[in-house]
Design a protein around this motif. Structure first.
Motif, PDB file in Angstrom:
ATOM      1  N   LYS A   1       4.645  -8.825  -5.638  1.00  0.00           N
ATOM      2  CA  LYS A   1       5.003  -8.269  -6.947  1.00  0.00           C
ATOM      3  C   LYS A   1       4.210  -8.948  -8.062  1.00  0.00           C
ATOM      4  N   ALA A   2       4.093 -10.282  -7.992  1.00  0.00           N
ATOM      5  CA  ALA A   2       3.368 -11.026  -9.023  1.00  0.00           C
ATOM      6  C   ALA A   2       1.889 -10.659  -9.016  1.00  0.00           C
ATOM      7  N   TYR A   3       1.292 -10.495  -7.837  1.00  0.00           N
ATOM      8  CA  TYR A   3      -0.123 -10.128  -7.739  1.00  0.00           C
ATOM      9  C   TYR A   3      -0.370  -8.749  -8.345  1.00  0.00           C
ATOM     10  N   VAL A   4       0.492  -7.791  -8.009  1.00  0.00           N
ATOM     11  CA  VAL A   4       0.327  -6.428  -8.531  1.00  0.00           C
ATOM     12  C   VAL A   4       0.520  -6.414 -10.050  1.00  0.00           C
ATOM     13  N   MET A   5       1.482  -7.177 -10.538  1.00  0.00           N
ATOM     14  CA  MET A   5       1.725  -7.236 -11.984  1.00  0.00           C
ATOM     15  C   MET A   5       0.537  -7.857 -12.710  1.00  0.00           C
ATOM     16  N   GLU A   6      -0.025  -8.924 -12.142  1.00  0.00           N
ATOM     17  CA  GLU A   6      -1.139  -9.610 -12.789  1.00  0.00           C
ATOM     18  C   GLU A   6      -2.413  -8.767 -12.773  1.00  0.00           C
ATOM     19  N   LYS A   7      -2.704  -8.132 -11.635  1.00  0.00           N
ATOM     20  CA  LYS A   7      -3.964  -7.402 -11.510  1.00  0.00           C
ATOM     21  C   LYS A   7      -3.901  -5.993 -12.098  1.00  0.00           C
ATOM     22  N   TYR A   8      -2.766  -5.299 -11.891  1.00  0.00           N
ATOM     23  CA  TYR A   8      -2.676  -3.890 -12.294  1.00  0.00           C
ATOM     24  C   TYR A   8      -1.736  -3.657 -13.483  1.00  0.00           C
ATOM     25  N   GLY A   9      -0.910  -4.649 -13.810  1.00  0.00           N
ATOM     26  CA  GLY A   9       0.002  -4.504 -14.934  1.00  0.00           C
ATOM     27  C   GLY A   9       1.146  -3.547 -14.675  1.00  0.00           C
ATOM     28  N   SER A  29       8.736  -2.205  -6.805  1.00  0.00           N
ATOM     29  CA  SER A  29      10.025  -2.628  -6.267  1.00  0.00           C
ATOM     30  C   SER A  29       9.873  -3.061  -4.818  1.00  0.00           C
ATOM     31  N   SER A  30      10.865  -3.765  -4.336  1.00  0.00           N
ATOM     32  CA  SER A  30      10.881  -4.183  -2.929  1.00  0.00           C
ATOM     33  C   SER A  30      10.921  -2.963  -2.015  1.00  0.00           C
ATOM     34  N   LEU A  31      11.577  -1.901  -2.466  1.00  0.00           N
ATOM     35  CA  LEU A  31      11.634  -0.658  -1.695  1.00  0.00           C
ATOM     36  C   LEU A  31      10.228  -0.108  -1.466  1.00  0.00           C
ATOM     37  N   TYR A  32       9.414  -0.082  -2.522  1.00  0.00           N
ATOM     38  CA  TYR A  32       8.049   0.427  -2.404  1.00  0.00           C
ATOM     39  C   TYR A  32       7.203  -0.458  -1.491  1.00  0.00           C
ATOM     40  N   ILE A  33       7.400  -1.773  -1.571  1.00  0.00           N
ATOM     41  CA  ILE A  33       6.662  -2.687  -0.694  1.00  0.00           C
ATOM     42  C   ILE A  33       7.057  -2.435   0.759  1.00  0.00           C
ATOM     43  N   GLY A  34       8.344  -2.255   1.010  1.00  0.00           N
ATOM     44  CA  GLY A  34       8.813  -1.973   2.367  1.00  0.00           C
ATOM     45  C   GLY A  34       8.282  -0.653   2.910  1.00  0.00           C
ATOM     46  N   GLN A  35       8.263   0.385   2.065  1.00  0.00           N
ATOM     47  CA  GLN A  35       7.733   1.679   2.502  1.00  0.00           C
ATOM     48  C   GLN A  35       6.244   1.574   2.825  1.00  0.00           C
ATOM     49  N   THR A  36       5.519   0.819   2.014  1.00  0.00           N
ATOM     50  CA  THR A  36       4.082   0.656   2.255  1.00  0.00           C
ATOM     51  C   THR A  36       3.837  -0.168   3.508  1.00  0.00           C
ATOM     52  N   PRO A  48      13.735   7.260  -3.285  1.00  0.00           N
ATOM     53  CA  PRO A  48      12.481   7.701  -3.900  1.00  0.00           C
ATOM     54  C   PRO A  48      11.274   7.242  -3.094  1.00  0.00           C
ATOM     55  N   ASP A  49      10.240   8.084  -3.080  1.00  0.00           N
ATOM     56  CA  ASP A  49       9.000   7.738  -2.399  1.00  0.00           C
ATOM     57  C   ASP A  49       8.103   6.948  -3.339  1.00  0.00           C
ATOM     58  N   CYS A  50       7.292   6.088  -2.753  1.00  0.00           N
ATOM     59  CA  CYS A  50       6.369   5.263  -3.524  1.00  0.00           C
ATOM     60  C   CYS A  50       5.248   6.136  -4.094  1.00  0.00           C
ATOM     61  N   PRO A  51       5.007   6.066  -5.412  1.00  0.00           N
ATOM     62  CA  PRO A  51       3.903   6.826  -6.006  1.00  0.00           C
ATOM     63  C   PRO A  51       2.554   6.347  -5.449  1.00  0.00           C
ATOM     64  N   PRO A  52       1.579   7.243  -5.334  1.00  0.00           N
ATOM     65  CA  PRO A  52       0.283   6.886  -4.742  1.00  0.00           C
ATOM     66  C   PRO A  52      -0.434   5.729  -5.446  1.00  0.00           C
ATOM     67  N   GLU A  53      -0.348   5.661  -6.795  1.00  0.00           N
ATOM     68  CA  GLU A  53      -1.039   4.583  -7.504  1.00  0.00           C
ATOM     69  C   GLU A  53      -0.419   3.215  -7.202  1.00  0.00           C
ATOM     70  N   LYS A  54       0.903   3.193  -7.052  1.00  0.00           N
ATOM     71  CA  LYS A  54       1.562   1.932  -6.704  1.00  0.00           C
ATOM     72  C   LYS A  54       1.296   1.569  -5.248  1.00  0.00           C
TER      73      LYS A  54
END
Length: 101
Positions: free
Chosen positions: A40-48, A52-59, A81-87
């Motif tokens: 989560k911290a890496y995605v926030m820092e690089k992509y802003g 969610s943990s749900l999206y990480i688990g789905q990926t 909800p499904d994880c959006p493609p950009e996330k």
């Protein structure tokens, strides 16, 4: 309240021994490790963007990364909800950064 435990230790005659040779280099995992918070911290820092943990688990499921068993499974009546493609792309980049894939 006190609890006491009594253990009887005894040493018996051993009939034989088994020697085991282990190659530590083969036992070491090829993949990296990262916590959900680190991802989560890496995605926030690089992509802003927040993920969610749900999206990480789905990926992780889509990428074929093994996860531990989830014991908190609902009744299956709610919509997930499904994880959006950009996330999903940002999370996959984080997986590559942490050598998970």
């Amino acid at each position: 309240m006190n609890v006491e435990t009594v253990v009887l230790l005894s040493r018996e005659k051993v009939d034989g021994y088994v020697n085991v040779d282990l190659d530590v280099e083969k036992l070491e995992s090829k993949g990296g490790t990262a916590t959900y918070a680190e991802i989560k911290a890496y995605v926030m820092e690089k992509y802003g963007m927040k993920v969610s943990s749900l999206y990480i688990g789905q990926t992780k499921d889509k990428a074929g990364i093994k996860e531990r068993k989830n014991y908190y499974i609902g009744e299956g009546r709610s919509r997930v909800p499904d994880c959006p493609p950009e996330k999903e792309a940002a999370i996959m980049d984080a997986f590559r950064h942490f050598n998970l894939v």
